[in-house]
Design a protein around this motif. Structure first.
Motif, PDB file in Angstrom:
ATOM      1  N   GLU A   1      -3.911  93.504 -25.411  1.00 57.16           N
ATOM      2  CA  GLU A   1      -4.224  92.309 -24.607  1.00 57.16           C
ATOM      3  C   GLU A   1      -4.618  91.119 -25.485  1.00 57.16           C
ATOM      4  OE1 GLU A   1      -4.912  95.949 -22.122  1.00 57.16           O
ATOM      5  OE2 GLU A   1      -5.585  95.361 -24.117  1.00 57.16           O
TER       6      GLU A   1
ATOM      7  N   HIS B   1       4.216  94.179 -23.383  1.00 54.95           N
ATOM      8  CA  HIS B   1       2.958  94.534 -22.721  1.00 54.95           C
ATOM      9  C   HIS B   1       3.130  95.689 -21.739  1.00 54.95           C
ATOM     10  CE1 HIS B   1       0.339  91.370 -24.313  1.00 54.95           C
ATOM     11  NE2 HIS B   1       1.434  90.626 -24.328  1.00 54.95           N
TER      12      HIS B   1
ATOM     13  N   ARG C   1       3.304  98.738 -23.837  1.00 54.02           N
ATOM     14  CA  ARG C   1       2.289  98.745 -24.896  1.00 54.02           C
ATOM     15  C   ARG C   1       2.910  98.868 -26.279  1.00 54.02           C
ATOM     16  NH1 ARG C   1      -1.393 103.440 -23.656  1.00 54.02           N
ATOM     17  NH2 ARG C   1      -2.085 103.038 -25.770  1.00 54.02           N
TER      18      ARG C   1
ATOM     19  N   SER D   1      -5.063  99.848 -25.737  1.00 52.38           N
ATOM     20  CA  SER D   1      -5.287  98.928 -24.632  1.00 52.38           C
ATOM     21  C   SER D   1      -6.650  99.167 -24.035  1.00 52.38           C
ATOM     22  CB  SER D   1      -4.215  99.155 -23.565  1.00 52.38           C
ATOM     23  OG  SER D   1      -4.515  98.425 -22.393  1.00 52.38           O
TER      24      SER D   1
ATOM     25  N   LYS E   1      -7.238  98.935 -21.016  1.00 52.39           N
ATOM     26  CA  LYS E   1      -6.988  99.586 -19.734  1.00 52.39           C
ATOM     27  C   LYS E   1      -7.084 101.114 -19.835  1.00 52.39           C
ATOM     28  CE  LYS E   1      -3.938  95.931 -18.158  1.00 52.39           C
ATOM     29  NZ  LYS E   1      -2.568  95.554 -17.855  1.00 52.39           N
TER      30      LYS E   1
END
Length: 151
Positions: free
Chosen positions: A17, A118, A121, A147, A149
Motif C-alpha cells: 500500500e 495491487h 500483491r 500487505s 490487509k
C-alpha cells in the motif's frame, strides 16, 4: 553468511500500500575471501576459479572471482530486508552476469520498483549490482509484497 554490509539503508517492511514506482533501495558490501569460502561451503560450488589463485590466474578472469550467485544473493538481501522488506516472497528473478566480482570489491546492490499489481500483491523490481561504475549483474525480480490487509 555475509560479513557486515556497509552504508545500508533502513531495514524493515514497506507494505504494498506504501510502494511507489521509482522507489529504490540499496546496500554496499565488500566481498571478502571469507565470504567466498563460506559461499563455497554452503553451496558446495568449489569451482577453483573461486578458490585457487594458481588455477584462476590461467583463466579468462586472470585471477579469482566471487561466485555469481553470491553477488545475486545481495539482491535478495535488499529485497528481503529493505524493499519491500520483511515478509516479501520471491516469485522469480532473471539474472545477466556482466563482469566479475573479485575479492576486495565493494558491490552496490540496488533494486527499483518498476511495476505494482495491487490486486495480486505483485511487484516488479529492476535489479542490478555494480562495482564502481561497472555493472556486474542486472536483471528483474517479481515478488509478492507484504500487505497491511494480511497482518
Amino acid at each position: 553468511m555475509f560479513a557486515r554490509a556497509l552504508d545500508n539503508q533502513p531495514r524493515g517492511t514497506i507494505c504494498i500500500e506504501d510502494l511507489e514506482i521509482g522507489m529504490t533501495r540499496y546496500l554496499l558490501k565488500t566481498v571478502t575471501d571469507r565470504d567466498i569460502e563460506m559461499f563455497a561451503e554452503v553451496s558446495t560450488d568449489r569451482n577453483p576459479v573461486h578458490l585457487d589463485d594458481s588455477y584462476a590466474q590461467d583463466t579468462i578472469f586472470e585471477g579469482r572471482i566471487a561466485h555469481g550467485m553470491l553477488t545475486a544473493g545481495l539482491i535478495s538481501a535488499v529485497i528481503g530486508e529493505q524493499l519491500p522488506g520483511h515478509g516479501t516472497v520471491y516469485l522469480g528473478q532473471s539474472l545477466k552476469f556482466m563482469a566479475p566480482v573479485r575479492p576486495g570489491d565493494t558491490v552496490r546492490a540496488e533494486v527499483k520498483v518498476t511495476a505494482i499489481d495491487h490486486a495480486k500483491r505483485r511487484v516488479t523490481l529492476e535489479t542490478h549490482c555494480a562495482v564502481g561504475n561497472t555493472v556486474v549483474l542486472k536483471g528483474e525480480a517479481l515478488v509478492l509484497a507484504p500487505s497491511r490487509k494480511f497482518d
